[in-house]
Design a protein around this motif. Structure first.
Motif, PDB file in Angstrom:
ATOM      1  N   LEU A 133       0.899  -1.184  -0.082  1.00  0.00           N
ATOM      2  CA  LEU A 133      -0.337   0.310   0.296  1.00  0.00           C
ATOM      3  C   LEU A 133       1.372   1.149   0.472  1.00  0.00           C
ATOM      4  O   LEU A 133       1.326   1.390   0.666  1.00  0.00           O
ATOM      5  CB  LEU A 133      -0.412   0.072   1.175  1.00  0.00           C
ATOM      6  CG  LEU A 133      -1.313   1.032   1.393  1.00  0.00           C
ATOM      7  CD1 LEU A 133      -2.758   1.033   0.154  1.00  0.00           C
ATOM      8  CD2 LEU A 133      -2.355   1.003   2.937  1.00  0.00           C
ATOM      9  N   VAL A 134       0.448   2.084  -1.475  1.00  0.00           N
ATOM     10  CA  VAL A 134       1.736   3.307  -1.830  1.00  0.00           C
ATOM     11  C   VAL A 134       0.892   4.406  -2.275  1.00  0.00           C
ATOM     12  O   VAL A 134       0.270   4.008  -2.860  1.00  0.00           O
ATOM     13  CB  VAL A 134       3.294   2.567  -1.990  1.00  0.00           C
ATOM     14  CG1 VAL A 134       3.805   3.928  -2.612  1.00  0.00           C
ATOM     15  CG2 VAL A 134       3.971   2.014  -1.643  1.00  0.00           C
ATOM     16  N   VAL A 135       1.566   5.544  -1.523  1.00  0.00           N
ATOM     17  CA  VAL A 135       0.542   6.647  -1.882  1.00  0.00           C
ATOM     18  C   VAL A 135       1.900   7.387  -3.071  1.00  0.00           C
ATOM     19  O   VAL A 135       3.025   7.746  -1.583  1.00  0.00           O
ATOM     20  CB  VAL A 135      -0.250   7.093  -0.781  1.00  0.00           C
ATOM     21  CG1 VAL A 135      -0.158   8.715  -1.200  1.00  0.00           C
ATOM     22  CG2 VAL A 135      -1.324   6.456  -0.454  1.00  0.00           C
ATOM     23  N   VAL A 136       2.361   7.685  -3.601  1.00  0.00           N
ATOM     24  CA  VAL A 136       2.967   8.784  -3.958  1.00  0.00           C
ATOM     25  C   VAL A 136       2.291  10.151  -4.113  1.00  0.00           C
ATOM     26  O   VAL A 136       1.237  10.329  -5.440  1.00  0.00           O
ATOM     27  CB  VAL A 136       3.574   8.042  -5.651  1.00  0.00           C
ATOM     28  CG1 VAL A 136       4.033   9.176  -5.692  1.00  0.00           C
ATOM     29  CG2 VAL A 136       3.893   7.206  -5.148  1.00  0.00           C
ATOM     30  N   ALA A 138      -2.333   2.769  -4.402  1.00  0.00           N
ATOM     31  CA  ALA A 138      -1.943   3.567  -5.113  1.00  0.00           C
ATOM     32  C   ALA A 138      -3.008   5.047  -4.284  1.00  0.00           C
ATOM     33  O   ALA A 138      -3.119   5.218  -5.986  1.00  0.00           O
ATOM     34  CB  ALA A 138      -1.069   3.646  -5.638  1.00  0.00           C
ATOM     35  N   LEU A 139      -2.110   6.121  -4.755  1.00  0.00           N
ATOM     36  CA  LEU A 139      -2.408   7.504  -5.346  1.00  0.00           C
ATOM     37  C   LEU A 139      -1.123   8.019  -6.227  1.00  0.00           C
ATOM     38  O   LEU A 139      -0.720   7.751  -4.893  1.00  0.00           O
ATOM     39  CB  LEU A 139      -2.971   8.663  -4.357  1.00  0.00           C
ATOM     40  CG  LEU A 139      -3.350   9.618  -4.378  1.00  0.00           C
ATOM     41  CD1 LEU A 139      -4.319   9.832  -5.471  1.00  0.00           C
ATOM     42  CD2 LEU A 139      -3.730  10.661  -3.423  1.00  0.00           C
ATOM     43  N   ARG A 165      -4.743  10.466  -9.351  1.00  0.00           N
ATOM     44  CA  ARG A 165      -5.094   8.960  -9.866  1.00  0.00           C
ATOM     45  C   ARG A 165      -5.111   7.728  -8.790  1.00  0.00           C
ATOM     46  O   ARG A 165      -4.031   7.851  -8.007  1.00  0.00           O
ATOM     47  CB  ARG A 165      -4.886   8.134 -10.719  1.00  0.00           C
ATOM     48  CG  ARG A 165      -4.982   9.304 -12.289  1.00  0.00           C
ATOM     49  CD  ARG A 165      -4.689   8.697 -13.767  1.00  0.00           C
ATOM     50  NE  ARG A 165      -5.281   7.816 -13.774  1.00  0.00           N
ATOM     51  CZ  ARG A 165      -6.655   7.794 -14.472  1.00  0.00           C
ATOM     52  NH1 ARG A 165      -7.344   9.282 -14.450  1.00  0.00           N
ATOM     53  NH2 ARG A 165      -7.296   6.995 -14.725  1.00  0.00           N
ATOM     54  N   ILE A 166      -6.408   6.547  -8.606  1.00  0.00           N
ATOM     55  CA  ILE A 166      -5.876   5.920  -6.750  1.00  0.00           C
ATOM     56  C   ILE A 166      -5.882   4.744  -8.782  1.00  0.00           C
ATOM     57  O   ILE A 166      -6.697   4.161  -9.753  1.00  0.00           O
ATOM     58  CB  ILE A 166      -7.336   5.559  -6.645  1.00  0.00           C
ATOM     59  CG1 ILE A 166      -8.066   7.103  -5.695  1.00  0.00           C
ATOM     60  CG2 ILE A 166      -7.563   4.858  -5.784  1.00  0.00           C
ATOM     61  CD1 ILE A 166      -6.999   7.693  -5.332  1.00  0.00           C
ATOM     62  N   GLU A 167      -4.828   4.267  -8.487  1.00  0.00           N
ATOM     63  CA  GLU A 167      -4.659   2.910  -8.854  1.00  0.00           C
ATOM     64  C   GLU A 167      -4.460   1.625  -7.904  1.00  0.00           C
ATOM     65  O   GLU A 167      -4.085   1.852  -6.818  1.00  0.00           O
ATOM     66  CB  GLU A 167      -3.109   3.094  -9.808  1.00  0.00           C
ATOM     67  CG  GLU A 167      -3.079   4.235 -10.495  1.00  0.00           C
ATOM     68  CD  GLU A 167      -1.891   4.757 -11.155  1.00  0.00           C
ATOM     69  OE1 GLU A 167      -1.071   3.933 -10.486  1.00  0.00           O
ATOM     70  OE2 GLU A 167      -1.571   5.201 -12.159  1.00  0.00           O
TER      71      GLU A 167
END
Length: 400
Positions: free
Chosen positions: A6-9, A218-219, A223-225
């Protein structure tokens, strides 16, 4: 707990979100970081971090830019992992389904029919709901074509093939029949037993009604991917997403559990009680005693219990839950009247005991139920007979 990535950029414009810890105390701020360890927010009081195991959900603030009028849904596609895609333009060619999810930037996506449990071409109705659930629960050994005539569903077993805007090709006994799509209610795809689908980490819920189970998310650049447990890729603008829900397996609402026993005692007994009277004064799930939503201090609640005095409810608890939380008070419709004595026991120990009056503001309870096997909730008579004794236990839930 799943160890899925679970990663957010962070995008150039960091989103404003409401973070909901399992404790129930919502936090609002700018999303700084979200990874496999937890979420970090920038709030007016500084940075706040919530561990992923203590996270119930993240709600994204609506976009300040007015959304374009949404297209009308034409199809509801349920995947084998529990995801639901609401969209338009559904077709199938050689085992590959194509459709456009509703919402902004609705680029078409392709999904193998091996990942689809069912596809419904018509909106659900109360008259058809029970019939549709019965079809889904049947143990057919082939694909099922469901047709509709008025308020009656019929079904045929065979092999679903290509689907166009006009027809659904369906093979029965070696003969392909082109069924007019306007008459087709749904297709249920058969899947042999034995395929393992990983547990989801979270659920991405769109404003359009689509709901994506995700084992990773991920963000990236607004965009939510993500990827569903069955392997379907998700890529949606953040503006289309209303919530990312991490509560699966962490929260159980008391109203969703079947009580082990329910006992109602009238203030004035009439000898042998009529079943219809006992049912009228019995507990209500997710609605008030008089009907309509649960309401306390001007706020409506979607989940909870409404209990009339004198009632004793006994619940056997699932394993490994730590807290019982709720907001309790007399329902707004009868305030300032109403007065009950609320007692909550965990096994043989009193966890909470206090009067609840319609003249008092609602109160929050947070009880330690670690190791407790049974919860007993007594809503006893108070100071005014049983008049207006409509106690609401709003958002009553067990938390890990």
């Amino acid at each position: 707990m799943s160890t899925a990535l679970l990663v957010v950029v962070l995008a150039s414009v960091q989103p404003i979100v409401d973070v909901e810890p399992l404790s129930g105390q919502s936090l609002r701020g700018t999303l700084v970081q979200l990874d496999g360890q937890g979420v970090t927010l920038e709030t007016p009081k500084g940075r706040v971090a919530v561990e992923i195991d203590r996270l119930a959900g993240i709600s994204l603030a609506p976009s300040p830019t007015p959304a374009a009028p949404a297209a009308q849904p034409e199809v509801w596609v349920e995947l084998i992992d529990g995801s639901l895609i609401v969209g338009t333009g559904f077709t199938v060619k050689d085992g590959k389904a194509s459709l456009a999810p509703l919402g902004p930037e609705a680029a078409r996506c392709e999904i193998s029919t091996q990942d689809i449990r069912s596809v419904r071409f018509q909106a659900q109705s109360e008259a058809l709901s029970a019939q549709w659930e019965k079809v889904l629960a049947s143990e057919a050994r082939t694909d099922v074509l469901v047709t509709r005539k008025g308020d009656v569903l019929d079904f045929y077993q065979g092999v679903a093939k290509n689907v166009t805007a006009e027809v659904v090709e369906f093979d029965m006994d070696g003969e392909t029949v082109p069924a007019k799509r306007a008459k087709v209610y749904a297709i249920v795809y058969h899947h042999p037993a034995g395929r393992h689908v990983p547990e989801p980490l979270c659920s991405v819920v769109e404003s359009s009604g689509s709901r994506w189970s995700c084992r990773e998310v991920a963000l990236r650049e607004g965009r939510i991917e993500g990827t569903t447990p069955s392997g379907v890729k998700l890529a949606r603008p953040a503006s289309a997403v209303a919530r990312i829900d991490f509560s699966r397996g962490k929260i159980v609402y008391l109203g969703d559990l079947k009580p082990e026993s329910v006992e109602w005692t009238p203030y004035f007994g009439l000898g042998k009680e009529l079943p219809v009277r006992a049912a009228f004064y019995g507990p209500r799930v997710d609605r008030s005693t008089t009907g309509g939503p649960l309401e306390l201090d001007g706020k409506s609640y979607k989940k909870g219990l409404s209990v009339h005095s004198k009632t004793v409810l006994v619940y056997r608890l699932p394993d490994r839950f730590r807290r019982l939380t709720a907001t309790v008070g007399i329902d707004d419709r009868v305030r300032p009247r109403g007065h009950v004595q609320l007692v909550i026991r965990g096994d043989d120990r009193v966890l909470f005991e206090a009067p609840v009056s319609g003249s008092d503001p609602p109160r929050s309870i947070d009880l330690d139920v670690t190791g407790v096997r049974r919860i007993t909730i007594l809503v006893d008579f108070g100071a005014d007979l049983d008049i207006a004794d409509h106690l609401d236990l709003c958002d009553a839930r067990l938390v890990k």
